[in-house]
Design a protein around this motif. Structure first.
Motif, PDB file in Angstrom:
ATOM      1  N   ASP A 405     -11.234 -17.266  29.500  1.00 58.71           N
ATOM      2  CA  ASP A 405     -11.012 -15.819  29.474  1.00 58.71           C
ATOM      3  C   ASP A 405     -12.131 -15.053  30.182  1.00 58.71           C
ATOM      4  O   ASP A 405     -11.901 -13.959  30.698  1.00 58.71           O
ATOM      5  CB  ASP A 405     -10.871 -15.323  28.037  1.00 58.71           C
ATOM      6  N   LYS A 408     -11.008 -15.043  33.724  1.00 59.47           N
ATOM      7  CA  LYS A 408      -9.849 -14.147  33.869  1.00 59.47           C
ATOM      8  C   LYS A 408     -10.284 -12.685  33.911  1.00 59.47           C
ATOM      9  O   LYS A 408      -9.872 -11.924  34.807  1.00 59.47           O
ATOM     10  CB  LYS A 408      -8.874 -14.372  32.717  1.00 59.47           C
ATOM     11  N   PHE A 423      -2.045 -16.077  34.511  1.00 59.03           N
ATOM     12  CA  PHE A 423      -2.775 -17.030  33.677  1.00 59.03           C
ATOM     13  C   PHE A 423      -1.861 -17.672  32.631  1.00 59.03           C
ATOM     14  O   PHE A 423      -2.000 -18.864  32.342  1.00 59.03           O
ATOM     15  CB  PHE A 423      -3.981 -16.350  33.016  1.00 59.03           C
TER      16      PHE A 423
END
Length: 431
Positions: A405, A408, A423
């Motif tokens: 994350d 991301k 994702f």
């Protein structure tokens, strides 16, 4: 088409048998200071290790990884007792208002892996599994500085993580001193010992060293001719200069392995390069880890793709820069074919593992599906925003541990795009 695959595929073997380390502890190692005496002929080690560490709260027991090593003695001001349980060294501590704790561990043993000996050539080198030659915390999110003193026979050479502090003459042996002031995970520590032919070149502030027991300096430079360009390319793409003042590449054994400040590559590697000068993925892959892996490290091995897919992809990105789009597309087609085979067999899965277990399939997922996913992300956001995101992510997390994350969010912030669907589809396999 699959020549590149055959070369790249050897990368997993150096880490194929790595077991998941499910250590749940409040241990934060600050520094390791190790004096190690390896004996090549008996394939053994003797070590004296001083460790400084912190523990959270009122924790009274900490655990270090010690492989098959024999723990001969442990001493320290706040040490109550110690015991070796399986592959772990357990220390019982008294409460202390002082920080950090400090213990000295004396140990010995015959490493079954992690330290590979060649008695015929009088050589030895490390390959992951640091806990089999040095007591340590194997958790990849625990970073520490590292000092290594190697007690070796006179006339032997050493290459190790960190900066050489010189050689101290002893009565019958020599002490080779190395120190790495900045912090990296323990799996990145390593060394090579033996007798080698060597050459070097200075690129800005970085000295590039090349070693082989077989090749002459001229041939060595031909094998690693692209290393200066690769170094500059990764500095540009990451936005971060290479952190050490030297980088060493050693042709030895049958493994390919990055360590902090050095890499070992199979002594057979030059045959690939001499046959086809564009087949330099292993040089670029291991060098890429000096950024993505060693300094930007997966928080745990469930996010291992952030180490390995990045190294695979960055090696292809350099090939694109050096040899053109045709070479890059050839690489991507190989990664896609490996991924397509995974899908065909019904084995597609998330790049993020709840429990990481090494296998050929799982390696294909994180190395090659992962690299293919980075290519697709680049296609989605475009070249400019992709590299902007890579640089932003690299700068923010350099010297830190990361999870998926984090990557991301960094890409979303850099591109201004919502990447939830991408994702969910390609990284997490939710769609």
């Amino acid at each position: 088409m699959f020549k590149c695959k055959n070369i790249l595929i050897v990368i997993w073997y150096c880490f194929l048998a790595t077991a998941v380390h499910a250590q749940v502890t409040k241990l934060n190692v600050l520094s390791y200071e190790l004096t190690l005496e390896p004996d090549i002929q008996t394939q053994s080690v003797k070590g004296s290790l001083k460790v400084q560490f912190e523990v959270e709260g009122d924790t009274k027991k900490v655990t270090f990884d010690a492989g098959t090593l024999n723990i001969d003695k442990v001493s320290g001001a706040n040490l109550l007792s110690f015991s070796k349980v399986g592959s772990e060294l357990e220390l019982a501590l008294s409460t202390s208002n002082e920080s950090p704790y400090e213990v000295t561990i004396e140990y010995s043993g015959n490493p079954k892996k992690g330290l590979l000996f060649n008695a015929n050539l009088n050589q030895a080198h490390t390959v992951y599994f640091t806990d089999h030659w040095m007591v340590c915390n194997s958790n990849p999110s625990d970073r520490a500085s590292f000092s290594l003193n190697l007690l070796l026979p006179k006339g032997m050479q050493s290459v190790a993580s960190g900066k050489s502090l010189g050689i101290e003459e002893r009565a019958e042996k020599t002490l080779h001193k190395w120190h790495q002031a900045y912090e990296t995970p323990s799996y990145t520590y390593g060394f090579v010992i033996g007798s080698f032919k060597a050459t070097a070149e200075q690129i800005g502030d970085v000295k590039l060293n090349y070693y082989s027991s077989e090749l002459e300096p001229k041939a060595l430079k031909k094998v690693f001719v692209e290393t200066p360009n690769i170094l500059k390319f990764f500095e540009e793409k990451s936005g971060i200069q290479y952190v050490q003042d030297s980088y060493s590449q050693v042709l030895i054994g049958d493994n390919y392995q990055e360590m902090s400040g050095l890499s070992v590559l199979s002594k057979a590697y030059p045959t690939f390069v001499f046959k086809d000068s564009s087949e330099i993925h292993l040089t670029s892959h291991e060098l890429a880890h000096q950024w993505w892996g060693n300094m930007i490290t997966c928080e745990d091995f469930g996010h291992f793709w952030l180490n390995e897919a990045f190294a695979v992809y960055m090696s292809s990105a350099f090939s694109e820069y050096k040899f053109g789009d045709k070479k890059y597309q050839s690489d991507i087609s190989i990664y896609k074919s490996i991924y397509d085979d995974i899908v065909k067999r019904g084995k597609d899965r998330s790049l993020v593992f709840k429990t990481w277990m090494p296998s050929r399939l799982n390696r294909n997922v994180i190395y090659y599906k992962g690299a293919y996913v980075l290519h697709l992300l680049r296609e989605k956001v475009g070249d400019e925003l992709f590299w902007k995101g890579i640089q932003s992510y690299s700068i923010k997390y350099f010297g830190k541990s990361v999870k998926t994350d984090d990557f991301k969010v960094a890409m979303e912030n850099a591109t201004g795009l919502n990447l939830d669907t991408f994702f969910d589809r390609w990284v997490y396999n939710k769609l």
